[in-house]
Design a protein around this motif. Sequence first.
Motif, short mmCIF file in Angstrom:
data_model
loop_
_atom_site.label_atom_id
_atom_site.label_comp_id
_atom_site.label_asym_id
_atom_site.label_seq_id
_atom_site.Cartn_x
_atom_site.Cartn_y
_atom_site.Cartn_z
N LYS A 1 -19.94 22.64 -34.17
CA LYS A 1 -20.10 21.24 -34.55
C LYS A 1 -21.01 20.48 -33.58
O LYS A 1 -20.72 19.35 -33.19
CB LYS A 1 -18.74 20.54 -34.65
CG LYS A 1 -17.85 21.11 -35.75
CD LYS A 1 -16.51 20.40 -35.81
CE LYS A 1 -15.63 20.98 -36.91
NZ LYS A 1 -14.30 20.33 -36.96
N GLY A 2 -22.05 21.14 -33.16
CA GLY A 2 -23.06 20.49 -32.33
C GLY A 2 -22.77 20.46 -30.84
O GLY A 2 -23.56 19.90 -30.07
N THR A 3 -21.65 21.04 -30.41
CA THR A 3 -21.33 21.07 -28.98
C THR A 3 -20.96 22.49 -28.57
O THR A 3 -20.63 23.33 -29.41
CB THR A 3 -20.16 20.13 -28.64
OG1 THR A 3 -18.99 20.56 -29.36
CG2 THR A 3 -20.48 18.70 -29.03
N VAL A 4 -21.03 22.75 -27.27
CA VAL A 4 -20.63 24.05 -26.74
C VAL A 4 -19.18 23.94 -26.25
O VAL A 4 -18.85 23.08 -25.44
CB VAL A 4 -21.55 24.49 -25.59
CG1 VAL A 4 -21.05 25.78 -24.97
CG2 VAL A 4 -22.98 24.68 -26.12
N ASN A 5 -18.34 24.80 -26.77
CA ASN A 5 -16.92 24.80 -26.44
C ASN A 5 -16.61 25.90 -25.43
O ASN A 5 -17.04 27.04 -25.61
CB ASN A 5 -16.08 25.01 -27.69
CG ASN A 5 -16.16 23.85 -28.67
OD1 ASN A 5 -15.25 23.05 -28.76
ND2 ASN A 5 -17.27 23.76 -29.40
N PHE A 6 -15.84 25.56 -24.41
CA PHE A 6 -15.36 26.54 -23.44
C PHE A 6 -14.02 27.05 -23.94
O PHE A 6 -13.01 26.34 -23.88
CB PHE A 6 -15.21 25.92 -22.06
CG PHE A 6 -16.50 25.77 -21.31
CD1 PHE A 6 -17.68 25.43 -21.96
CD2 PHE A 6 -16.55 25.98 -19.94
CE1 PHE A 6 -18.88 25.30 -21.27
CE2 PHE A 6 -17.74 25.84 -19.23
CZ PHE A 6 -18.90 25.51 -19.90
N CYS A 7 -13.97 28.28 -24.44
CA CYS A 7 -12.78 28.84 -25.07
C CYS A 7 -12.16 29.90 -24.15
O CYS A 7 -12.78 30.92 -23.85
CB CYS A 7 -13.15 29.49 -26.40
SG CYS A 7 -13.99 28.36 -27.56
N TYR A 8 -10.93 29.65 -23.71
CA TYR A 8 -10.21 30.57 -22.83
C TYR A 8 -9.24 31.40 -23.66
O TYR A 8 -8.26 30.86 -24.19
CB TYR A 8 -9.47 29.80 -21.74
CG TYR A 8 -10.37 29.14 -20.73
CD1 TYR A 8 -10.60 29.72 -19.48
CD2 TYR A 8 -11.04 27.96 -21.03
CE1 TYR A 8 -11.45 29.12 -18.56
CE2 TYR A 8 -11.90 27.35 -20.12
CZ TYR A 8 -12.10 27.95 -18.89
OH TYR A 8 -12.95 27.35 -17.97
N PRO A 9 -9.48 32.71 -23.82
CA PRO A 9 -8.60 33.55 -24.63
C PRO A 9 -7.16 33.46 -24.16
O PRO A 9 -6.89 33.22 -22.96
CB PRO A 9 -9.18 34.96 -24.44
CG PRO A 9 -10.63 34.73 -24.12
CD PRO A 9 -10.64 33.48 -23.29
N SER A 10 -6.22 33.68 -25.07
CA SER A 10 -4.81 33.47 -24.75
C SER A 10 -4.33 34.35 -23.61
O SER A 10 -3.48 33.92 -22.81
CB SER A 10 -3.95 33.72 -25.99
OG SER A 10 -4.14 35.02 -26.50
N ASP A 11 -4.86 35.57 -23.47
CA ASP A 11 -4.40 36.42 -22.36
C ASP A 11 -4.87 35.86 -21.02
O ASP A 11 -4.12 35.91 -20.03
CB ASP A 11 -4.87 37.86 -22.54
CG ASP A 11 -6.37 37.99 -22.73
OD1 ASP A 11 -7.04 36.96 -22.99
OD2 ASP A 11 -6.89 39.12 -22.61
N VAL A 12 -6.08 35.29 -20.99
CA VAL A 12 -6.55 34.64 -19.77
C VAL A 12 -5.70 33.40 -19.48
O VAL A 12 -5.32 33.15 -18.33
CB VAL A 12 -8.04 34.26 -19.88
CG1 VAL A 12 -8.49 33.44 -18.67
CG2 VAL A 12 -8.90 35.51 -20.02
N CYS A 13 -5.40 32.65 -20.52
CA CYS A 13 -4.58 31.44 -20.35
C CYS A 13 -3.23 31.77 -19.74
O CYS A 13 -2.75 31.08 -18.83
CB CYS A 13 -4.38 30.75 -21.69
SG CYS A 13 -5.88 30.03 -22.39
N LEU A 14 -2.60 32.84 -20.22
CA LEU A 14 -1.29 33.21 -19.69
C LEU A 14 -1.38 33.66 -18.23
O LEU A 14 -0.47 33.38 -17.44
CB LEU A 14 -0.67 34.33 -20.54
CG LEU A 14 -0.07 33.89 -21.88
CD1 LEU A 14 0.45 35.09 -22.65
CD2 LEU A 14 1.06 32.88 -21.66
N ALA A 15 -2.47 34.34 -17.88
CA ALA A 15 -2.64 34.75 -16.49
C ALA A 15 -2.82 33.55 -15.58
O ALA A 15 -2.22 33.47 -14.49
CB ALA A 15 -3.84 35.70 -16.37
N VAL A 16 -3.63 32.58 -16.00
CA VAL A 16 -3.83 31.36 -15.21
C VAL A 16 -2.52 30.56 -15.14
O VAL A 16 -2.15 30.02 -14.10
CB VAL A 16 -4.96 30.50 -15.81
CG1 VAL A 16 -5.10 29.19 -15.06
CG2 VAL A 16 -6.29 31.27 -15.77
#
Length: 313
Positions: A102-117
């Motif tokens: 939608k015209g912007t760049v999104n920083f997407c953190y996969p769920s496995d990375v999210c759980l580690a953080v």
Amino acid sequence: MAKKINIVAPRNSSKQIAPKLDLGIEADTEINGIGMGVLSDGTPYLNQRGLAALCGVMNAHIGTISSQWNEAPEKPRISAIKAILGKTGAIPGNPHIEVAHKGTVNFCYPSDVCLAVLEYYAFDAGTNCKPEARDNFRTLAGSKLRELIYSQVGYDPSGAKTHKFTKWHERIELNHQSAPKGYFHVFNEAHTIVYELIIAGADIGEEFVVDISIGQHWGKHWSDNNLEDDFGPRQKWPHRYPESHPQAKSNPQESWCYPLSALGHYREWLQSTYIDGGKFASYLKRKVSQGQLPPSFAQLAISALSAPQIGPS
């Protein structure tokens, strides 16, 4: 969950990763400041602000994890997060995926990375451990975060068509005229709550009939406060359940319907007493204990239906 953090992470242009043009965002949404979605390859993710909110840290801290991910020598925080990831799977070359949407760049953190953080800020960050991260990790560990994201965006990872609204629609077909002229029925006023529960992952069916709970509490409120004196008498009207419900054996069942003059009072009561007053939460807590609704989904259903608070920005 932590409140939405409005601090934008600094970006070092020399360390940005080019967007993966072969991936898109299949579906996305935002719940209480937690931005989430599913990529076109089925990967569930949180955005940077969403992950920061779950961890109880500023958005800039998550941005720093990305910018320092491949630095040498490796920072202790990065080593700790990579060690957590290494216990369950491969360590990604970068913690987030950049996707144009939608015209912007999104920083997407996969769920496995999210759980580690999240685990790092819950237990391994020393003096920087956050109680929000600990609480959220206990709720979302394992597959729960992935399930929550899929549920919230309405994504079916199996690729099969889900019919999560079918049983509710069956009841609507049988009871769309569930009250005589001049009256309303709790069933026909329950659509918003039922919709939020289905979106939150509840299996609305023969064992999950929230309008019964609402009707019982409302009926007690009606009697205890002698509302017939204010609005006129209520009356019984036949209500039917689909054949898929065991309640159908005693069809038709008589249930109360109420004068339309009381509809405004009912809706105020529903928001202030049933939802915001804790009765809805008690109902969901019982369903969680019975294994019919995951705790994280119950929390989101309550948040979605709670009245917004207007105050100073």
